[in-house]
Enzyme design. Structure first.
Site, mmCIF file in Angstrom:
data_model
loop_
_atom_site.group_PDB
_atom_site.id
_atom_site.type_symbol
_atom_site.label_atom_id
_atom_site.label_comp_id
_atom_site.label_asym_id
_atom_site.label_seq_id
_atom_site.Cartn_x
_atom_site.Cartn_y
_atom_site.Cartn_z
ATOM 1 N N TYR A 143 -16.422 -16.155 -2.410
ATOM 2 C CA TYR A 143 -15.339 -16.914 -3.059
ATOM 3 C C TYR A 143 -15.912 -17.851 -4.130
ATOM 4 O O TYR A 143 -15.206 -18.265 -5.049
ATOM 5 C CB TYR A 143 -14.526 -17.678 -2.010
ATOM 6 N N LYS A 200 -10.526 -24.878 -5.426
ATOM 7 C CA LYS A 200 -9.444 -25.078 -4.443
ATOM 8 C C LYS A 200 -9.575 -26.443 -3.759
ATOM 9 O O LYS A 200 -8.563 -27.080 -3.439
ATOM 10 C CB LYS A 200 -9.448 -23.955 -3.399
ATOM 11 N N ILE A 239 -4.283 -12.135 1.168
ATOM 12 C CA ILE A 239 -3.200 -11.169 0.919
ATOM 13 C C ILE A 239 -3.606 -10.342 -0.300
ATOM 14 O O ILE A 239 -4.074 -10.911 -1.297
ATOM 15 C CB ILE A 239 -1.869 -11.902 0.609
ATOM 16 N N ARG A 240 -3.385 -9.031 -0.235
ATOM 17 C CA ARG A 240 -3.774 -8.174 -1.363
ATOM 18 C C ARG A 240 -2.850 -8.397 -2.562
ATOM 19 O O ARG A 240 -1.658 -8.104 -2.485
ATOM 20 C CB ARG A 240 -3.716 -6.704 -0.928
ATOM 21 N N ALA A 272 -4.851 -11.114 -8.149
ATOM 22 C CA ALA A 272 -5.906 -12.138 -8.143
ATOM 23 C C ALA A 272 -6.925 -11.849 -7.039
ATOM 24 O O ALA A 272 -8.143 -11.947 -7.258
ATOM 25 C CB ALA A 272 -5.302 -13.526 -7.959
HETATM 26 P P1 NAD Z 1 -1.427 -13.019 -8.550
HETATM 27 O O1 NAD Z 1 -2.494 -12.371 -9.358
HETATM 28 O O2 NAD Z 1 -0.209 -12.246 -8.285
HETATM 29 O O3 NAD Z 1 -1.027 -14.424 -9.193
HETATM 30 C C1 NAD Z 1 -1.923 -15.233 -9.905
HETATM 31 C C2 NAD Z 1 -1.115 -15.814 -11.041
HETATM 32 O O4 NAD Z 1 -1.897 -16.768 -11.782
HETATM 33 C C3 NAD Z 1 -0.656 -14.747 -12.048
HETATM 34 O O5 NAD Z 1 0.748 -14.768 -12.149
HETATM 35 C C4 NAD Z 1 -1.280 -15.182 -13.346
HETATM 36 O O6 NAD Z 1 -0.443 -14.918 -14.472
HETATM 37 C C5 NAD Z 1 -1.429 -16.681 -13.102
HETATM 38 N N1 NAD Z 1 -2.372 -17.256 -14.053
HETATM 39 C C6 NAD Z 1 -3.709 -17.040 -14.151
HETATM 40 N N2 NAD Z 1 -4.202 -17.691 -15.221
HETATM 41 C C7 NAD Z 1 -3.152 -18.350 -15.790
HETATM 42 C C8 NAD Z 1 -2.998 -19.168 -16.928
HETATM 43 N N3 NAD Z 1 -4.039 -19.454 -17.731
HETATM 44 N N4 NAD Z 1 -1.775 -19.675 -17.224
HETATM 45 C C9 NAD Z 1 -0.701 -19.375 -16.447
HETATM 46 N N5 NAD Z 1 -0.764 -18.582 -15.365
HETATM 47 C C10 NAD Z 1 -1.979 -18.067 -15.045
HETATM 48 O O7 NAD Z 1 -2.154 -13.446 -7.180
HETATM 49 P P2 NAD Z 1 -1.677 -14.351 -5.961
HETATM 50 O O8 NAD Z 1 -2.613 -13.997 -4.861
HETATM 51 O O9 NAD Z 1 -0.214 -14.236 -5.738
HETATM 52 O O10 NAD Z 1 -2.083 -15.804 -6.442
HETATM 53 C C11 NAD Z 1 -1.184 -16.911 -6.434
HETATM 54 C C12 NAD Z 1 -1.916 -18.135 -5.909
HETATM 55 O O11 NAD Z 1 -2.153 -17.945 -4.510
HETATM 56 C C13 NAD Z 1 -3.274 -18.407 -6.551
HETATM 57 O O12 NAD Z 1 -3.447 -19.799 -6.727
HETATM 58 C C14 NAD Z 1 -4.240 -17.904 -5.491
HETATM 59 O O13 NAD Z 1 -5.512 -18.510 -5.574
HETATM 60 C C15 NAD Z 1 -3.483 -18.330 -4.256
HETATM 61 N N6 NAD Z 1 -3.950 -17.702 -3.011
HETATM 62 C C16 NAD Z 1 -3.992 -16.363 -2.910
HETATM 63 C C17 NAD Z 1 -4.482 -15.786 -1.748
HETATM 64 C C18 NAD Z 1 -4.583 -14.292 -1.629
HETATM 65 O O14 NAD Z 1 -5.332 -13.817 -0.733
HETATM 66 N N7 NAD Z 1 -3.885 -13.514 -2.432
HETATM 67 C C19 NAD Z 1 -4.901 -16.594 -0.660
HETATM 68 C C20 NAD Z 1 -4.827 -17.975 -0.802
HETATM 69 C C21 NAD Z 1 -4.349 -18.529 -1.979
#
Ligand code: NAD
Length: 284
Positions: free
Chosen positions: A177, A184, A213-214, A217
């Site tokens: 990570y 974070k 979660i898949r 990102a």
């Molecule tokens: P995702 O890829 O669907 O969403 C990430 C989003 O960040 C995208 O919509 C992208 O457009 C946006 N983004 C990135 N750079 C940007 C910028 N410069 N300006 C505006 N938007 C921007 O993936 P996700 O997993 O749904 O991620 C959403 C959040 O959840 C993130 O903060 C991620 O770290 C967090 N998260 C995800 C997981 C996981 O396993 N998927 C676990 C814990 C936390």
């Protein structure tokens, strides 16, 4: 069958009463972070829409066509404008566009589901990641919460609720990570500090720490499938969480039912964060 706050259930009068009891009918939300149908933010959109919330989406231009297609599926989306949190100007652009098209309209909820780090943040040992990449990861994934709230504030009703998404690597080591762990941690600190700063006006700011979660990102994290397997085998609930699990908790945090909760980081992770030694070593 219908989905209400992430729970699949039969369409019964009880469910409709449940939606009304959430107290979100007629509320307005900014949702940032929809990139695809798998995005956690998209599940949040669907859950908030079920609860009667009108949605205004901020989308990154590189995901424009996907977001446009999704928009057609959810009538609760009343507007969508470009948003890039990399700079002040590009962040302000969203709120200028929203304000111009919706004069006087105020939102009650802000969903910050944004995360990004350049490739080298994951590929290189943390000791050798360049400053520029570290700065980008922090700007987009942590400091953007402050940037979004700074420009959102004139467009928010008092008693608003902001929810951001974080990951448990902020406090405990997760291989691969990398720099995102520090970003974070900073995001969670922003959550507490902004909650204190904005609390006297009634605004709440909370974080949800989601299990893996898949999503798009998550696809950038080396060994992600191994992490999914490990959590499914070792979390108290013996499964991974889904986008709907996170959306359910988000909808509660957005609602007046959580009116006394601010500055918190709530784990939606099938309980994984309470474990230390995996149960699997005992063959359980
Ligand atoms: P995702 O890829 O669907 O969403 C990430 C989003 O960040 C995208 O919509 C992208 O457009 C946006 N983004 C990135 N750079 C940007 C910028 N410069 N300006 C505006 N938007 C921007 O993936 P996700 O997993 O749904 O991620 C959403 C959040 O959840 C993130 O903060 C991620 O770290 C967090 N998260 C995800 C997981 C996981 O396993 N998927 C676990 C814990 C936390």
């Amino acid at each position: 069958m219908a989905t209400v706050i992430g729970v699949v259930a039969r369409e019964t009068p009880t469910l409709r009463v449940g939606a009304i009891m959430l107290g979100l009918q007629g509320k307005v939300a900014f949702v940032f972070g929809v990139a695809s149908e798998d995005s956690i933010a998209w599940a949040i959109c669907k859950s908030l829409a079920e609860a009667g919330v009108t949605l205004y989406l901020g989308y990154q231009k590189r995901f424009m066509s996907r977001v446009f297609q999704l928009k057609e599926k959810l009538p609760a989306i009343a507007g969508f404008y470009p948003l890039d949190v990399a700079t002040d100007a590009d962040t302000k652009e969203f709120f200028d566009a929203f304000g111009k098209e919706n004069p006087g309209l105020k939102a009650d909820i802000l969903i910050h589901a944004i995360g990004f780090a350049p490739r080298e943040c994951f590929d290189r040992p943390i000791l050798f990641v360049e400053d520029e990449s570290i700065n980008t990861a922090f700007t987009i994934s942590a400091n953007s919460l402050q940037r979004c709230l700074k420009y959102a504030l004139p467009h928010l009703n008092p008693d608003s609720s902001t929810i951001t998404l974080t990951y448990a690597a902020s406090t405990r080591h997760v291989p691969s990570y990398g720099i995102m762990s520090m970003a974070k941690a900073a995001l969670e600190c922003w959550t507490r500090e902004l909650a204190c700063h904005l609390g006297p006006e009634g605004h709440r700011v909370n974080a949800i720490s989601s299990g893996p979660i898949r999503t798009i990102a998550a696809g950038g994290i080396p060994g992600f499938d191994n992490i999914l397997d490990h959590v499914a085998n070792n979390s108290p609930l013996r499964r991974n969480v889904t986008q709907s699990d996170v959306a359910g908790c988000t909808t509660w945090l957005a609602s007046p039912l959580s009116s006394g909760v601010t500055g918190q980081c709530i784990h939606v992770d099938a309980g994984y964060s309470i474990t230390m030694v995996p149960s699997s070593i005992m063959g359980e």
